[in-house]
Scaffold this motif. Structure first.
Motif, PDB file in Angstrom:
ATOM      1  N   THR A   2       0.818  -1.193   0.000  1.00 25.04           N
ATOM      2  CA  THR A   2       0.000   0.000   0.000  1.00 25.04           C
ATOM      3  C   THR A   2       0.855   1.247   0.000  1.00 25.04           C
ATOM      4  O   THR A   2       0.608   2.202  -0.713  1.00 25.04           O
ATOM      5  CB  THR A   2      -0.923   0.024   1.243  1.00 25.04           C
ATOM      6  N   GLU A   3       1.924   1.162   0.806  1.00 22.54           N
ATOM      7  CA  GLU A   3       2.802   2.321   0.940  1.00 22.54           C
ATOM      8  C   GLU A   3       3.405   2.686  -0.410  1.00 22.54           C
ATOM      9  O   GLU A   3       3.467   3.839  -0.790  1.00 22.54           O
ATOM     10  CB  GLU A   3       3.931   2.031   1.946  1.00 22.54           C
ATOM     11  N   GLU A   6       1.096   4.540  -2.622  1.00 25.65           N
ATOM     12  CA  GLU A   6       0.845   5.911  -2.191  1.00 25.65           C
ATOM     13  C   GLU A   6       1.975   6.858  -2.608  1.00 25.65           C
ATOM     14  O   GLU A   6       1.764   8.038  -2.807  1.00 25.65           O
ATOM     15  CB  GLU A   6       0.670   5.951  -0.669  1.00 25.65           C
ATOM     16  N   ASP A  31     -13.674   3.538  -6.552  1.00 24.46           N
ATOM     17  CA  ASP A  31     -13.300   4.130  -5.270  1.00 24.46           C
ATOM     18  C   ASP A  31     -12.092   3.442  -4.662  1.00 24.46           C
ATOM     19  O   ASP A  31     -11.119   4.087  -4.252  1.00 24.46           O
ATOM     20  CB  ASP A  31     -14.481   3.967  -4.308  1.00 24.46           C
ATOM     21  N   ALA A  32     -12.205   2.104  -4.631  1.00 19.60           N
ATOM     22  CA  ALA A  32     -11.138   1.313  -4.016  1.00 19.60           C
ATOM     23  C   ALA A  32      -9.827   1.531  -4.753  1.00 19.60           C
ATOM     24  O   ALA A  32      -8.773   1.702  -4.136  1.00 19.60           O
ATOM     25  CB  ALA A  32     -11.533  -0.156  -4.018  1.00 19.60           C
ATOM     26  N   HIS A  35      -8.221   4.886  -4.061  1.00 26.71           N
ATOM     27  CA  HIS A  35      -7.546   4.892  -2.762  1.00 26.71           C
ATOM     28  C   HIS A  35      -6.197   4.210  -2.822  1.00 26.71           C
ATOM     29  O   HIS A  35      -5.311   4.507  -2.032  1.00 26.71           O
ATOM     30  CB  HIS A  35      -8.418   4.222  -1.695  1.00 26.71           C
ATOM     31  N   GLU A  36      -6.056   3.281  -3.767  1.00 27.99           N
ATOM     32  CA  GLU A  36      -4.788   2.557  -3.856  1.00 27.99           C
ATOM     33  C   GLU A  36      -3.831   3.227  -4.835  1.00 27.99           C
ATOM     34  O   GLU A  36      -2.822   2.645  -5.202  1.00 27.99           O
ATOM     35  CB  GLU A  36      -5.039   1.110  -4.290  1.00 27.99           C
ATOM     36  N   ASP A 119      -8.549  -7.195  -1.235  1.00 34.06           N
ATOM     37  CA  ASP A 119      -7.202  -7.781  -1.360  1.00 34.06           C
ATOM     38  C   ASP A 119      -7.062  -8.563  -2.657  1.00 34.06           C
ATOM     39  O   ASP A 119      -6.070  -8.434  -3.370  1.00 34.06           O
ATOM     40  CB  ASP A 119      -6.913  -8.695  -0.163  1.00 34.06           C
ATOM     41  N   LEU A 122      -6.923  -6.236  -5.693  1.00 34.31           N
ATOM     42  CA  LEU A 122      -5.657  -5.526  -5.870  1.00 34.31           C
ATOM     43  C   LEU A 122      -4.518  -6.473  -6.253  1.00 34.31           C
ATOM     44  O   LEU A 122      -3.678  -6.151  -7.094  1.00 34.31           O
ATOM     45  CB  LEU A 122      -5.298  -4.768  -4.583  1.00 34.31           C
TER      46      LEU A 122
ATOM     47  N   LEU B 454     -16.439  -4.547  -1.078  1.00 31.94           N
ATOM     48  CA  LEU B 454     -15.406  -3.573  -1.481  1.00 31.94           C
ATOM     49  C   LEU B 454     -15.570  -2.260  -0.718  1.00 31.94           C
ATOM     50  O   LEU B 454     -14.585  -1.679  -0.253  1.00 31.94           O
ATOM     51  CB  LEU B 454     -15.476  -3.321  -2.987  1.00 31.94           C
ATOM     52  N   GLN B 457     -14.591  -2.754   2.958  1.00 29.52           N
ATOM     53  CA  GLN B 457     -13.141  -2.954   3.110  1.00 29.52           C
ATOM     54  C   GLN B 457     -12.372  -1.664   2.810  1.00 29.52           C
ATOM     55  O   GLN B 457     -11.354  -1.366   3.449  1.00 29.52           O
ATOM     56  CB  GLN B 457     -12.678  -4.105   2.213  1.00 29.52           C
ATOM     57  N   SER B 458     -12.891  -0.864   1.852  1.00 27.80           N
ATOM     58  CA  SER B 458     -12.268   0.436   1.561  1.00 27.80           C
ATOM     59  C   SER B 458     -12.357   1.343   2.774  1.00 27.80           C
ATOM     60  O   SER B 458     -11.390   2.039   3.121  1.00 27.80           O
ATOM     61  CB  SER B 458     -12.969   1.118   0.387  1.00 27.80           C
ATOM     62  N   ARG B 461      -9.932   0.241   5.390  1.00 28.47           N
ATOM     63  CA  ARG B 461      -8.582   0.605   5.004  1.00 28.47           C
ATOM     64  C   ARG B 461      -8.339   2.111   5.206  1.00 28.47           C
ATOM     65  O   ARG B 461      -7.320   2.508   5.742  1.00 28.47           O
ATOM     66  CB  ARG B 461      -8.380   0.250   3.533  1.00 28.47           C
ATOM     67  N   ARG B 465      -5.706   4.489   7.750  1.00 26.48           N
ATOM     68  CA  ARG B 465      -4.694   5.440   7.228  1.00 26.48           C
ATOM     69  C   ARG B 465      -4.872   6.788   7.925  1.00 26.48           C
ATOM     70  O   ARG B 465      -5.717   7.586   7.544  1.00 26.48           O
ATOM     71  CB  ARG B 465      -4.919   5.663   5.731  1.00 26.48           C
ATOM     72  N   ARG B 467      -2.917   9.232   8.063  1.00 27.75           N
ATOM     73  CA  ARG B 467      -2.368  10.387   7.368  1.00 27.75           C
ATOM     74  C   ARG B 467      -3.413  11.059   6.495  1.00 27.75           C
ATOM     75  O   ARG B 467      -3.317  12.195   6.155  1.00 27.75           O
ATOM     76  CB  ARG B 467      -1.203   9.955   6.475  1.00 27.75           C
ATOM     77  N   GLU B 468      -4.398  10.330   6.161  1.00 27.38           N
ATOM     78  CA  GLU B 468      -5.373  10.848   5.182  1.00 27.38           C
ATOM     79  C   GLU B 468      -6.790  10.652   5.711  1.00 27.38           C
ATOM     80  O   GLU B 468      -7.498   9.730   5.295  1.00 27.38           O
ATOM     81  CB  GLU B 468      -5.212  10.072   3.867  1.00 27.38           C
ATOM     82  N   LYS B 478     -20.049   6.909   1.121  1.00 23.79           N
ATOM     83  CA  LYS B 478     -19.780   5.484   1.216  1.00 23.79           C
ATOM     84  C   LYS B 478     -20.829   4.782   2.060  1.00 23.79           C
ATOM     85  O   LYS B 478     -21.253   3.653   1.763  1.00 23.79           O
ATOM     86  CB  LYS B 478     -18.373   5.254   1.810  1.00 23.79           C
TER      87      LYS B 478
END
Lengths: 135, 660
Positions: A2-3, A6, A31-32, A35-36, A119, A122, B454, B457-458, B461, B465, B467-468, B478
């Motif tokens: 993930t890092e 980003e 959306d997902a 975010h990735e 998961d 991705l 999805l 899970q988004s 996730r 995070r 930071r955001e 959502k």
């Protein structure tokens, strides 16, 4: 994982075209992917998908197998005819995928069976990325 | 010894006496005795030293020659009938006197030696004749008396020959009679004789055995002895027929035994006539057919009570016999069937073919099923046709061949087969529908489930995070999506449960006093908040009360309005309500593409959907569930539509629970 995504610079972002007639699912995937760190564009039907593929030349096309106006495989064939060599992932809820695969000319790792989680989505996108441009 | 001449007046009486006694002899072997006696008597009135009697053998040209001499008694040998004195004597039907020189001329020394003995002076020859005048032998006598034979001796000889001939014939007849007696006695068939009055005169041992009366018991009694009471009239008729000279051939009747047993017999009766041709009695030969009759009767009963129709025909196809089941199957009585062609029972259009098949069967008869691989039909008296199965059996009788057809009515079997095929098709259809449904259901559930997975899970996730941090607006978006997907899944699961309940007839209505107008308006309000593009016109009316399950009413109209929105292509939707006497009618009208007439009944079935399932989503169960719910309320639903002019769904609900 993930890092890394980003940290990607916007100009190096990978483009994914999501094609599905179901609004909720399409939006959830886009959306997902956003975010990735992917640049995700989406189409709700075949015509729009062909247009967007030409415009964005996506690295990966994620498309639903069965759509009201046409099959995902037909859409893909039209895209390929335009010389676009994206890696592809076919989404399907069909029970008889084992029978479908050989007919469709897809490898098992290019199939995403519904229902699937983030998961799996991705990791599969990651897995097919090296194939991009090979068509 | 008394001279022969002196006795001449009583010659005839003497001869007759001798011959009468001789006639009682029963065996031709005893002919010698006859002749010895005869000669003994003849000597009384005719001088003779040599006497020979020749008896013609009818089967060849020889004779039995019996000789008598004073010294050697009676001798017997064979001799030819066409040479010597015998040949001459056979020709002398009126008798012939021969002197010694003539005798020598007609004799053959090797055959007629006794007549060539020295001292014989004269001979007399005479043919023997039977009753009908035919020559049956010859008499030859010779004497050494000095005076020889006189003309009157010739007459006496003729008389002697006449009686001797008759006696011979009688002897022959006795022999025949004894032979016949032996035949009749040894016969296994009862043989009896009656006189003109119907009195038993003859009764053989076989008759004794069958009728259980000895000959001595039976002879002298009326023939009625063995005729049952109920056959007496028949007896009288038979005797009348015999009396008029006509035979009775092979008559099937019954007799009664001394033990009181009734026996089935076949009898033949022939008149016996006297010499004038007048009928003086009858002979009868009887065959005991009790056992074969019993066997026949048993066979007939077996055939008659057979569970299948049985028809016996001759080789030309003429019906000889039909059983009770055949009467029932074809509607004809036995009398109507017997004597008719079997083609009577074959449909008209198949008769020619049947005839040719019948002929080829007659050429090569063997037990087989008829018309293998083809559908066979039989024609009833009332003109209807019935599907049948036919088995053919050739039956070989003494001098005829018949065909027994066993016919089974298979209409019931056909019906069951059709019913089975229908059920199988229905089951296959149901299985196919279930498979289709499961496939749709799984697909329909998987898509929102994937979206939900999805989204959640988004969110997870994103929340990790730090930071955001997610903006409130993004989070709300959502959560709305999540809510939508959960509702969609809930609706699908509800539908599945409804189908399950309705199929198992476990749906229970919770009826209560309900205002249908407000239920319909609530539904429309809900859609008004979310519907994109479509304007929904609510009914403009007061409350419409009835006893309904308000939750199910909501479900009914939610479904109908959702359909109108789904297929209405954004055009206005009209919902109207009419509160009538005893029932309420609600109509939901859209302006979409409409429904083709051929599809209008189908849309209320399970798993039916007129357009691709992916286009509008869902199981295609909505209208089926609506119809079930409306009908559970005792109401009905109908659709009016023309392609291109939208569709109108009309629900009619009775206000109260109907008595039925």
């Amino acid at each position: 994982m993930t890092e890394e995504r980003e940290l990607r610079a916007p100009w190096s972002a990978r483009v994914v075209l999501v094609v599905d007639d179901d609004d909720d699912l399409r939006m959830a995937i886009v959306d997902a992917l956003h975010h990735e760190g992917f640049l995700a564009v989406s189409a709700s039907g075949g015509e729009q998908a062909v247009q967007l593929a030409h415009r964005h030349r996506p690295d990966v096309i994620l498309l639903d197998y069965r759509m009201p106006d046409q099959l995902g495989t037909d859409v893909l064939r039209r895209i390929r005819r335009g010389g676009i060599g994206s890696a592809t992932i076919l989404m399907t809820g069909a029970e008889n995928v084992d029978e479908l695969l050989p007919r469709l000319g897809f490898d098992p790792e290019e199939i995403l069976m519904k229902p699937f989680g983030l998961d799996l989505l991705l990791s599969l996108v990651d897995a097919v990325l090296p194939r991009a441009g090979r068509a | 010894m008394v001279s022969a001449r002196e006795r001449s007046p009583s010659h005839q009486a003497l001869v007759r006496a001798v011959l009468t006694r001789s006639a009682e002899l029963l065996d031709p072997e005893d002919a010698k005795d006859l002749f010895a006696n005869a000669l003994q008597a003849a000597r009384e009135f005719l001088p003779l030293e040599v006497c020979q009697i020749a008896v013609l053998r009818p089967q060849d040209a020889t004779c039995d020659l019996y000789g008598v001499s004073l010294d050697s008694g009676i001798t017997h040998r064979s001799c030819p009938s066409d040479v010597g004195l015998v040949a001459k004597a056979l020709q002398c039907t009126d008798g012939l006197l021969l002197h010694a020189d003539e005798l020598a001329r007609h004799s053959r020394p090797e055959l007629d030696a006794p007549f060539l003995a020295p001292g014989l002076r004269c001979a007399v020859l005479c043919a023997l004749k039977g009753f009908n005048g035919s020559v049956c032998g010859a008499l030859m006598c010779a004497t050494s008396a000095a005076e020889g034979y006189r003309p009157e001796d010739l007459g006496a000889t003729r008389m002697f020959a006449l009686h001797l001939g008759a006696a011979l014939e009688l002897l022959q007849a006795r022999h025949d009679l004894r032979h016949w007696n032996a035949i009749v006695k040894s016969s296994h068939a009862p043989i009896l004789g009656i006189n003109g009055q119907g009195v038993i005169t003859h009764w053989n041992p076989a008759a004794e055995r069958l009728f259980e009366h000895t000959a001595s018991e039976a002879i002298g009694r009326s023939i009625a002895l063995i005729v049952p009471e109920d056959r007496r009239q028949e007896l009288a008729r038979l005797l009348g027929q015999i009396g008029s000279g006509r035979s009775v051939e092979e008559l099937e009747t019954s007799c009664i035994t001394g033990g009181g047993r009734t026996v089935a017999v076949v009898l033949t009766m022939s008149p016996i006539r006297d010499s004038t041709g007048e009928v003086v009695g009858a002979s009868s030969i009887i065959r005991d057919v009790t056992s074969s009759k019993q066997a026949n009767e048993r066979f007939r009963l077996a055939v008659d009570s057979a569970p299948n129709a049985m028809i016996l025909t001759d080789e030309s196809g003429e019906i000889l016999l039909a059983n009770a089941e055949a009467e029932r199957l074809f509607g004809y009585s036995r009398a109507e069937l017997t004597g008719r062609s079997i083609e009577l029972l074959v449909p008209h259009e198949l008769r020619a073919l049947h005839q040719s098949h019948r002929k080829s069967f007659a050429d090569q008869p063997q037990k087989r099923a008829m018309g293998v691989g083809r559908d066979l039909w039989a024609l009833r008296k009332d003109g209807s046709q019935v599907p049948v199965e036919v088995g053919l059996n050739p039956i070989y009788g003494e001098n005829e061949r018949t065909i027994l057809a066993s016919i089974v009515d298979i209409s019931e079997r056909r019906k069951i087969e059709r019913e089975r095929a229908r059920l199988l098709a229905e089951t296959q259809q149901a299985v196919e529908a279930r498979n289709t449904f499961l496939s749709i259901a799984s697909h329909e559930l998987k898509t929102p489930l994937t979206a939900l997975q999805l989204t959640v899970q988004s969110l997870l996730r994103a929340s990790t995070r730090q930071r955001e941090p997610m903006l409130a607006g993004q989070l709300m978006e959502k959560l709305r999506a999540t809510n939508r997907q959960v509702s969609r899944l809930t609706m699908l699961v509800d539908q599945l449960l409804d189908v399950s309940r309705l199929t198992a007839r476990r749906l229970k209505l919770e009826r209560a006093r309900t205002d249908l107008t407000s239920v319909v308006k609530d539904v429309i309000d809900r859609f008004a908040q979310s519907a994109e593009g479509s304007t929904i016109h609510a009914p403009d009316c007061g409350p419409a009360w009835g006893h309904w399950d308000s939750g199910r009413l909501d479900q009914i109209f939610t479904n109908l309005v959702a359909n109108a929105v789904k297929y209405g292509e954004g055009a206005p939707i009209e919902v109207e309500l009419a509160d009538l006497d005893g029932e309420v009618v609600v109509s939901v009208q859209d302006r979409g593409p409409g429904i083709a007439p051929e599809d209008q009944a189908r849309i209320f079935e399970r798993f039916e959907r007129l357009v691709s399932h992916r286009h509008f989503g869902g199981f295609g169960l909505g209208l089926w569930i609506v119809r079930q719910l409306v009908e559970a309320h005792g109401g009905r639903i109908e659709v009016h539509s023309q392609p291109g002019q939208g569709a109108q769904f009309i629900v009619t609900l009775p206000k109260e629970v109907s008595a039925t």
